[in-house]
Enzyme design. Sequence first.
Site, PDB file in Angstrom:
ATOM      1  N   TYR A   1       0.822  -1.218  -0.068  1.00 31.73           N
ATOM      2  CA  TYR A   1       0.006  -0.044  -0.133  1.00 31.73           C
ATOM      3  C   TYR A   1       0.776   1.281   0.101  1.00 31.73           C
ATOM      4  O   TYR A   1       0.632   2.170  -0.747  1.00 31.73           O
ATOM      5  CB  TYR A   1      -0.872   0.093   1.149  1.00 31.73           C
ATOM      6  CG  TYR A   1      -1.931   1.263   1.394  1.00 31.73           C
ATOM      7  CD1 TYR A   1      -2.853   1.499   0.554  1.00 31.73           C
ATOM      8  CD2 TYR A   1      -1.132   2.227   2.288  1.00 31.73           C
ATOM      9  CE1 TYR A   1      -3.567   2.870   0.627  1.00 31.73           C
ATOM     10  CE2 TYR A   1      -2.197   3.267   2.584  1.00 31.73           C
ATOM     11  CZ  TYR A   1      -3.218   3.568   1.678  1.00 31.73           C
ATOM     12  OH  TYR A   1      -3.806   4.785   1.830  1.00 31.73           O
TER      13      TYR A   1
ATOM     14  N   GLY B   1     -13.955   0.317  12.346  1.00 33.02           N
ATOM     15  CA  GLY B   1     -13.802   0.825  13.458  1.00 33.02           C
ATOM     16  C   GLY B   1     -12.578   0.003  14.228  1.00 33.02           C
ATOM     17  O   GLY B   1     -12.079   0.476  15.363  1.00 33.02           O
TER      18      GLY B   1
ATOM     19  N   TYR C   1      -6.657  10.443  11.138  1.00 38.54           N
ATOM     20  CA  TYR C   1      -5.845  10.948  12.314  1.00 38.54           C
ATOM     21  C   TYR C   1      -6.482  12.301  12.889  1.00 38.54           C
ATOM     22  O   TYR C   1      -6.510  12.674  13.933  1.00 38.54           O
ATOM     23  CB  TYR C   1      -4.487  10.946  11.868  1.00 38.54           C
ATOM     24  CG  TYR C   1      -3.696   9.724  11.797  1.00 38.54           C
ATOM     25  CD1 TYR C   1      -4.139   8.371  12.520  1.00 38.54           C
ATOM     26  CD2 TYR C   1      -2.621   9.549  11.054  1.00 38.54           C
ATOM     27  CE1 TYR C   1      -3.784   7.286  12.129  1.00 38.54           C
ATOM     28  CE2 TYR C   1      -1.882   8.346  10.778  1.00 38.54           C
ATOM     29  CZ  TYR C   1      -2.501   7.120  11.561  1.00 38.54           C
ATOM     30  OH  TYR C   1      -1.905   6.057  11.271  1.00 38.54           O
TER      31      TYR C   1
END
Length: 169
Positions: free
Chosen positions: A23, A95, A131
Amino acid sequence: MIRAATVKDVAEIRAMIRELAEYERAVEQALATEEQLREALFGEHPAAFALIAEDDDSGDVVGYALWFPRFSTWTGARGMHLEDLYVRPDARGGGHGKALLASLAAVCLRNGYERFEWWVLAWNEPTIDFYKSLGVELLDEWTVCRLSGEPLSDLAARAPGADSPSLAP
């Protein structure tokens, strides 16, 4: 569900490290072997620790967080450095990443760590936005420095008494 990693998780952690490296467009740099990870996480003197995220319904491993303690000379206290946070693409939005970070924050408070820090790639906007939604402070004035390979060897060769056991930790 978030739990501490066990030695049985090493192969899965290694697989996710490679997925994360892919990734991050750096799969050729993900060289850690299962043996190295087993020693680093579960050896006599662990270098790091890991949490595992499991899907509540299937029990499948869907993510991990790998961290280690650090020390601040400014605060005189330990902190936590998060080396990796990864949730598999098909589990994102469930989550798990938030649960991993919350669990790590709890580890920080339980251990008296005053700082919880990590890096994020500047191009990774979805992660940066995630974030920020948690209240993370981005420290733009700092630049990460890295010395490895031949430059590391070249600099080490300049150390006075580099072969002296007194320099060993």
